[in-house]
Scaffold this active site. Sequence first.
Site, PDB file in Angstrom:
ATOM      1  N   HIS A  62       0.772  -1.209  -0.036  1.00 18.49           N
ATOM      2  CA  HIS A  62       0.080  -0.056  -0.078  1.00 18.49           C
ATOM      3  C   HIS A  62       0.840   0.975   0.102  1.00 18.49           C
ATOM      4  CE1 HIS A  62      -4.021  -2.039   1.829  1.00 18.49           C
ATOM      5  NE2 HIS A  62      -3.462  -2.626   1.042  1.00 18.49           N
ATOM      6  N   GLU A  64       0.728   3.952   1.870  1.00 24.61           N
ATOM      7  CA  GLU A  64       1.178   4.484   3.037  1.00 24.61           C
ATOM      8  C   GLU A  64       2.367   3.745   3.639  1.00 24.61           C
ATOM      9  OE1 GLU A  64      -3.559   4.523   3.681  1.00 24.61           O
ATOM     10  OE2 GLU A  64      -2.087   3.395   2.272  1.00 24.61           O
ATOM     11  N   CYS A  92      -6.576   2.030   5.451  1.00 28.96           N
ATOM     12  CA  CYS A  92      -6.900   0.611   5.969  1.00 28.96           C
ATOM     13  C   CYS A  92      -6.651   0.246   7.375  1.00 28.96           C
ATOM     14  CB  CYS A  92      -6.617  -0.375   4.921  1.00 28.96           C
ATOM     15  SG  CYS A  92      -4.806  -0.903   5.235  1.00 28.96           S
ATOM     16  N   CYS A  95      -2.712  -0.081   7.600  1.00 25.01           N
ATOM     17  CA  CYS A  95      -2.216   0.947   7.204  1.00 25.01           C
ATOM     18  C   CYS A  95      -2.172   1.923   8.702  1.00 25.01           C
ATOM     19  CB  CYS A  95      -2.367   1.705   6.148  1.00 25.01           C
ATOM     20  SG  CYS A  95      -1.787   0.886   4.812  1.00 25.01           S
TER      21      CYS A  95
END
Length: 170
Positions: A62, A64, A92, A95
Amino acid sequence: MNEKTSSLTIDEKETFMLEAIKEAKKAEAIKEVPIGAIVVLDGQIIGRGHNLREESQDATAHAEMYAIKQACATIENWRLERAQLFVTLEPCPMCSGAMILSRVAEVYYGAKDPKGGTAGTLMNLLSDDRFNHVAYVETGILEQECSEILSKFFKKLRQEKKSLKIQKKD
């Protein structure tokens, strides 16, 4: 939101979110879900990331996560206690957890994620004082722009899938 306050002006927030949007566009250019993130410390970008799940075939790839890893490497410290993280889509659970563990001070995001957001929508892990760290959270920074990137991406993806189905019938 929690009792902490933002350390940034509206102009600074928008400027940094535009940098996260640039990262999202990098993901979009390689047919990844267009989500981008940056980490800022003392007014300087110290980490950048965009989604790479399809390219890497890694569920943890991801935006992040990449931004946090790069930021920690930049300052040679896993603690991001005075840092701000900007991301185009609400984080999410994974993260948000990484933000708690790295002790990010402030989190700013553009679009809400009604299916997986854990920075205010489904729950707010970042402001839950049962954890050893609580971050300031602010949503809606360039929300329309962040939402449009995602909407256009998924609309195009649906059109391409529909077109492929039509071609298979012919």
